[in-house]
Every structure is written in structure tokens, then in C-alpha cells.
Write a protein that holds these residues in place. Structure first.
Motif, short mmCIF file in Angstrom:
data_model
loop_
_atom_site.label_atom_id
_atom_site.label_comp_id
_atom_site.label_asym_id
_atom_site.label_seq_id
_atom_site.Cartn_x
_atom_site.Cartn_y
_atom_site.Cartn_z
N ARG A 130 -4.59 0.58 -13.72
CA ARG A 130 -3.66 1.28 -14.58
C ARG A 130 -4.43 2.08 -15.63
O ARG A 130 -5.29 1.54 -16.32
N GLU A 138 1.60 -7.20 -9.59
CA GLU A 138 1.40 -5.75 -9.63
C GLU A 138 0.58 -5.22 -8.46
O GLU A 138 0.55 -4.00 -8.23
N ASN A 188 2.85 8.10 -17.01
CA ASN A 188 1.47 8.42 -16.67
C ASN A 188 0.73 8.83 -17.93
O ASN A 188 1.30 8.79 -19.03
N LEU A 243 -1.65 2.19 -21.10
CA LEU A 243 -1.26 2.14 -19.70
C LEU A 243 -1.73 0.85 -19.04
O LEU A 243 -1.07 0.30 -18.16
N LYS A 281 -3.12 -2.05 -7.64
CA LYS A 281 -2.99 -0.92 -8.58
C LYS A 281 -2.92 -1.41 -10.03
O LYS A 281 -3.20 -0.63 -10.95
N GLY A 282 -2.55 -2.69 -10.23
CA GLY A 282 -2.53 -3.22 -11.58
C GLY A 282 -3.89 -3.23 -12.24
O GLY A 282 -4.00 -3.16 -13.47
#
Length: 341
Positions: free
Chosen positions: A83, A76, A176, A154, A79-80
Motif C-alpha cells: 500500500r 488484505e 490512491n 496509505l 497487496k496489503g
């Protein structure tokens, strides 16, 4: 309530700390504005650890922090680890405002009352801090529970199912935070946003009460130990005035010790709460939120009592770093926000 001086009963020396800043001494607008900015920065720096803790808690198999971190970064990218951060950050400002307001009002009121009732300085501090931690956690959960439900979903979404969180049972894919909000509201109604609210109160209210009470006791214990050490290095009794570095070190150490006690006591509740908020159950082909008892049974079936402590390492680390940063930032914030500055 002034708790600025700690005395050792067996010694003539005393330690002079800066006086406590009570609620009525604060410039409220400056307090909340600066607080929102400072604590948003703290949240950003610690968020990756929260993601690790959450994924460990919902995983049906044990995965080490190192393996999970490697998988997140490999599949990922950076940015993983962030989240759901935007959603979490949006909730930080109102939740922190409720938390800090309830904390200071309760601490000031209960502290004055306990002193009037004849409690010792140490007892009054512990009682006031415990009551303040309890009330502030309950107030903040009005905002934090729906934010947790959305951000945690998320956090575990989009991961490589085979490598990070096997068999995470979620019905929807969320684009989102706003999309998650709409879908949860559509399928479960307002109750869906407050899934796990009761156990959140049962987790965070005692956790905060234990933390603040432990913090005040640890803080007093460490300072009294320093007094004895200073007595051994001095001839005759005199006062000891610590510098700012000593204050920060003692505050940080006290916060870390308090976090350890709180994390161990409340970890099983936090694991159950996270699973209730993130995972969906099912019965006869119908989607249905799991109950507390179902969640506990599943955890025990997966790994016994040890499964309830999955994510303890990241949670302890997160709580310790967050608490150490929070308490030093919080004291700094209060001194920046006094009316006479």
C-alpha cells in the motif's frame, strides 16, 4: 581525497583497496539514471518491511511482526504489503538524486578540507562521511516528507482495524496517492504535506550522520582486523589485496553494524515522526494535527518508554538490509558511472 589504503600501525603489511571515486570523476547523467533504476528495485524488495514498521509504530497496542504479517496477508492479501508503494516509488527518483548529489559533493569537499587541516585518514573519513550524511538527509527530506505523509497514510489505511492497527484515527479514506495529495492539500494546505518536517530533519539528519560515521569506523576496524589475521598467516610483511567477494562482505557487515547503532539512537524520534504524519488529533470536536508533546505523552501513556521502540525489529532489519544493499549497489553504481568507462 584518497582513502584506498588502510594501514595497521603495528605491522609492515598494508591492505590495498580500490581507490575512492570522487564527484568530479563521475558521469553525472549515467550516475543519476542508473541510480534511479537500481534503487527503485531496492525499494520494491524492502517495502513490505517498511509497511510492518509503520503499522507497529501507529498501533496503540503492541503486536508482533508475525501476527501483523499474518493479519495483513489474511485480510488484505499481498497487496496489503505494498500500500502506497506507487507514491513512494515516484518520490524515490528525485529524492535519491538530491541525496546522492549532496552526499558526493559534501563528502568530496569536506574530505579534502579535513585532510588539509591535518586530520588523520580515519578521522578525515569519519568527519567527511558524517557531514555528507547530514547534508544529504536534509536535502532529500524536501521531497521525502510529503511522500512519507502520503505513502504512510496509505500504508495504514484499509487494514482490518481490529486485527492490525486498532483505532487508527484518520478522517479521510484515500483512493490512491493523487487522491490523498488533493485531500491533504484541501484540508491542511501545503503545511499538511510537510507535517513532521522538523522532526524528520531531527530524525534523518543525525541518523544519516551517525550511520555514515559508524560505517567508516566499522569498515576501517574490520579491515585492520583482517590485516592482523593475515599477518599471523604470513611470514614477513607484504601487501594484502582482497578480492571482490571480500569487499562486498566487509561493506555489508559494516553497513549492518552502522544500521544497528543508528536505529537504536534514533528510533524514538522515528516513532514520533511517523505518528505525527499519520494520525489526526482532535480537540472540542475539531480535527487538529497532534503536537510533538501530545504524541510523546500518548506514547508514554500507552506503553512507557518501550512504546517509543515499537517497530524497532522491522526498522533495524529494514535499515540493515537497505543499507547493505544500498552501499554495495552504490559502490557498484559509482564504478559503472566513472567517466573513463
Amino acid at each position: 581525497m584518497s582513502l584506498g589504503t588502510a594501514e595497521d600501525e603495528s605491522s609492515a603489511s598494508e591492505i590495498h583497496l580500490p581507490a575512492d571515486i570522487d564527484w568530479h570523476m563521475l558521469d553525472k547523467s549515467k550516475f543519476f539514471l542508473l541510480g534511479a533504476a537500481l534503487f527503485s528495485g531496492v525499494s520494491a524488495s524492502l517495502y513490505p518491511i517498511v509497511v510492518l514498521k509503520t503499522r507497529q509504530q501507529v498501533s496503540p497496542t503492541h503486536l508482533s511482526c508475525v501476527k501483523m504479517s499474518y493479519s495483513i496477508m489474511r485480510y488484505e492479501g499481498l497487496k496489503g504489503f505494498y500500500r502506497g508503494f506507487g507514491t513512494s516509488l515516484m518520490g524515490t527518483i528525485p529524492a535519491r538524486a538530491l541525496y546522492m548529489g549532496a552526499l558526493e559533493i559534501t563528502k568530496s569537499s569536506v574530505g579534502s578540507l579535513t585532510v588539509k587541516l591535518g586530520f588523520s585518514d580515519t578521522q578525515a573519513t569519519a568527519i567527511a562521511n558524517a557531514a555528507a550524511g547530514l547534508s544529504s538527509a536534509m536535502a532529500a527530506q524536501l521531497v521525502w516528507t510529503p511522500i512519507d505523509v502520503i505513502s504512510q497514510r496509505l500504508m495504514v489505511q484499509g487494514c482490518n482495524v481490529q486485527k492490525t492497527v486498532p483505532s487508527v484515527n484518520n478522517t479521510y479514506i484515500y483512493r490512491n496517492g493523487i487522491d490523498a495529495f488533493r485531500k491533504i492539500l484541501y484540508t491542511d494546505g501545503p503545511r499538511g504535506l510537510y507535517r513532521g518536517f522538523g522532526i524528520s530533519i531531527l530524525t534523518y539528519a543525525p541518523s544519516n550522520a551517525v550511520w555514515w560515521a559508524s560505517y567508516s569506523v566499522a569498515n576501517k576496524f574490520i579491515w585492520n582486523g583482517l590485516i592482523k589475521k593475515e599477518d599471523g598467516n604470513r611470514i614477513g610483511g607484504s601487501s594484502f589485496r582482497p578480492d571482490s567477494k571480500s569487499l562486498v562482505v566487509v561493506q555489508g557487515l559494516s553497513a549492518a553494524l552502522a544500521s544497528g547503532v543508528s536505529a537504536i539512537i534514533t528510533m524514538p524520534l522515528d516513532t514520533v515522526k511517523t505518528r505525527l504524519q499519520v494520525l489526526d488529533g482532535g480537540e472540542n470536536g475539531m480535527r487538529r494535527p497532534p503536537t510533538i508533546m501530545q504524541t510523546v505523552r500518548n506514547l508514554v501513556k500507552e506503553g512507557g518508554i518501550g512504546a517509543c521502540y515499537r517497530g524497532l525489529g522491522p526498522r533495524w532489519a529494514s535499515m540493515s538490509m537497505s543499507a547493505t544493499t544500498m552501499i554495495t549497489t552504490y559502490e557498484f553504481l559509482k564504478r559503472l558511472s566513472t567517466k573513463n568507462q
